[in-house]
Write a protein that holds these residues in place. Structure first.
Motif, PDB file in Angstrom:
ATOM      1  N   THR B 131       0.839  -1.202   0.000  1.00  0.00           N
ATOM      2  CA  THR B 131       0.000   0.000   0.000  1.00  0.00           C
ATOM      3  C   THR B 131       0.872   1.250   0.000  1.00  0.00           C
ATOM      4  OG1 THR B 131      -1.622  -1.269   1.255  1.00  0.00           O
ATOM      5  CG2 THR B 131      -1.943   1.110   1.188  1.00  0.00           C
ATOM      6  N   TRP B 154      -3.435   2.698 -10.024  1.00  0.00           N
ATOM      7  CA  TRP B 154      -4.879   2.448  -9.931  1.00  0.00           C
ATOM      8  C   TRP B 154      -5.175   0.959 -10.125  1.00  0.00           C
ATOM      9  CZ3 TRP B 154      -8.685   1.479 -13.967  1.00  0.00           C
ATOM     10  CH2 TRP B 154      -9.990   1.826 -13.637  1.00  0.00           C
ATOM     11  N   ASP B 157      -4.220  -1.592  -7.088  1.00  0.00           N
ATOM     12  CA  ASP B 157      -5.025  -1.697  -5.868  1.00  0.00           C
ATOM     13  C   ASP B 157      -5.671  -3.073  -5.740  1.00  0.00           C
ATOM     14  OD1 ASP B 157      -6.274  -0.531  -3.478  1.00  0.00           O
ATOM     15  OD2 ASP B 157      -8.123  -0.779  -4.627  1.00  0.00           O
ATOM     16  N   GLY B 199      -5.799   1.988   0.598  1.00  0.00           N
ATOM     17  CA  GLY B 199      -5.570   1.676  -0.818  1.00  0.00           C
ATOM     18  C   GLY B 199      -6.671   2.223  -1.708  1.00  0.00           C
ATOM     19  N   ASP B 200      -7.926   2.096  -1.247  1.00  0.00           N
ATOM     20  CA  ASP B 200      -9.058   2.639  -2.021  1.00  0.00           C
ATOM     21  C   ASP B 200      -8.920   4.139  -2.221  1.00  0.00           C
ATOM     22  OD1 ASP B 200     -10.275   0.216  -2.316  1.00  0.00           O
ATOM     23  OD2 ASP B 200     -11.798   0.539  -0.775  1.00  0.00           O
ATOM     24  N   THR B 203      -6.475   4.962  -4.844  1.00  0.00           N
ATOM     25  CA  THR B 203      -7.032   4.874  -6.214  1.00  0.00           C
ATOM     26  C   THR B 203      -7.903   6.089  -6.521  1.00  0.00           C
ATOM     27  OG1 THR B 203      -9.010   3.631  -5.610  1.00  0.00           O
ATOM     28  CG2 THR B 203      -7.080   2.345  -6.169  1.00  0.00           C
TER      29      THR B 203
END
Lengths: 243, 243
Positions: B131, B154, B157, B199-200, B203
């Motif tokens: 991450t 992106w 992830d 991580g989200d 992105t």
């Protein structure tokens, strides 16, 4: 004449923006209620419906974003007008996240329906109802530009946090009592956490209403009741309790 | 002359905005690395330091918000300039959330250090390193306005999501093996979830870089590897495996 036309059209756009937010809010309220019902009643069809319904919330967020970008570029608003536009943008992000959290609750219905039923589901439903009331209050506060009402809702988030901490401990106890409860309780831990996060985003909206109407940031920290990150529950305590 | 002065001063403000974002990004990277180290090494002092460090990230978010509000009101930018300002605002919200998630990881250090050590802590550290790399990549992409680099991050992830799903199952298995593992594993479930959420948000930043530079929304859904919401792990399977 031409001036008044421009002004009225900007007001129309602002109304459009505010009503898009209200619609998003209504969808999020429904999404939360349905997703909790889906896991409480083990209703897979309702869960699937919730997962599909999330797209409408995402689409509205995109519309709000496109509209605010257009209004900022073409209208070049200042002061309260600018705050209204930026607030709508911010609230739409909060509502989109709330929708995602509710959808994640619904997604757990299929796993839960394959597992033994566990007791804390009632506590989850109670926590969901309280959160639902707080969302309704902040959305009403936004519509009515009622700062005081927003502040009352903001304070009440502490109750959700406290319910969450107590559910966290209860779910661990169920896990320790019987390993067959573990997977269901792990999913319910996340369900409870998702609802708690939805409550946090509702308080963000309350803070945005305050900023929009007063032009000031809310001072001081919100009272918090979530101490679950520090919680230590041990099986020894469990057997001491039951002995 | 006066025109060029205005233009150069707007560019200075934009530079200031971008460098505030970079500083926030650096703090978030440090926050994630330190919080994972705090739980892996059971280092309470480092955990406390992380919790205190979160304020600097929050303060920077406030600065970015005040600066963007000022720039929107006074400069009334359009097109790419407007997108740069709104992107900074959006990225600052993502970074603030990432800081919060990392801080929540650190908060669990004190509970974890009172509990027996459990195996999956290595998997958590691995997930944290991946991450961290992805965050570094999206922040570099933002600084260098490098859409391609943002897109590579992106895509990656998905790897974090897959690690999370596998950790979720592993942690449930540890819980079923021994009830004394349950509380530690419950905290680690949330640690893993927090990293997955970080991580989200990374992105999201990649998507914002794409929008800022191209003026278009990223089409299509991001590949997702988190199927943990559907995971069913039963103790029977556990005993079948070990028999």
């Amino acid at each position: 004449m031409s001036d008044s036309h421009i002004v009225s059209s900007f007001d129309d756009e602002l109304d459009g923006l505010r009503s898009a937010i209200s619609r998003m809010g209504g969808l999020v309220e429904a999404q939360l209620a349905n997703s909790i019902q889906a896991i409480a009643k083990r209703d897979d069809a309702l869960a699937t419906q919730c997962v599909e319904a999330d797209k409408a919330i995402d689409d509205l967020e995109d519309q709000v974003e496109a509209l605010t970008l257009r209004m900022l570029a073409l209208r070049q608003p200042v002061a309260h007008d600018l705050r209204q536009i930026l607030s709508a943008l911010k609230i739409s992000h909060d509502l989109e996240r709330m929708g995602d959290y509710a959808t994640n609750v619904a997604k757990r219905a299929s796993a839960l329906s394959q597992l033994p039923e566990v007791g804390p589901i009632n506590g989850i439903a109670r926590m969901g109802r309280l959160t639902h009331r707080i969302i309704t209050d902040v959305l009403d506060a936004y519509t009515q530009r009622d700062v005081e009402r927003a502040m009352v809702a903001w304070q009440r988030d502490e109750e959700i946090d406290q319910m969450y901490t107590s559910l966290f401990r209860e779910l661990l106890t169920y896990m320790m009592e019987d390993p067959r409860n573990i997977t269901a309780c792990a999913h319910l831990l996340f369900v409870a956490k998702n609802i708690e996060r939805i409550g946090d985003h509702a308080t963000n909206i309350a803070e945005t209403v305050y900023f929009e109407e007063t032009g000031r940031r809310l001072e001081g920290n919100r009272p918090k009741g979530d101490n679950s990150s520090f919680a230590v529950v041990k099986p020894e305590e469990l057997s001491e309790e039951s002995s």
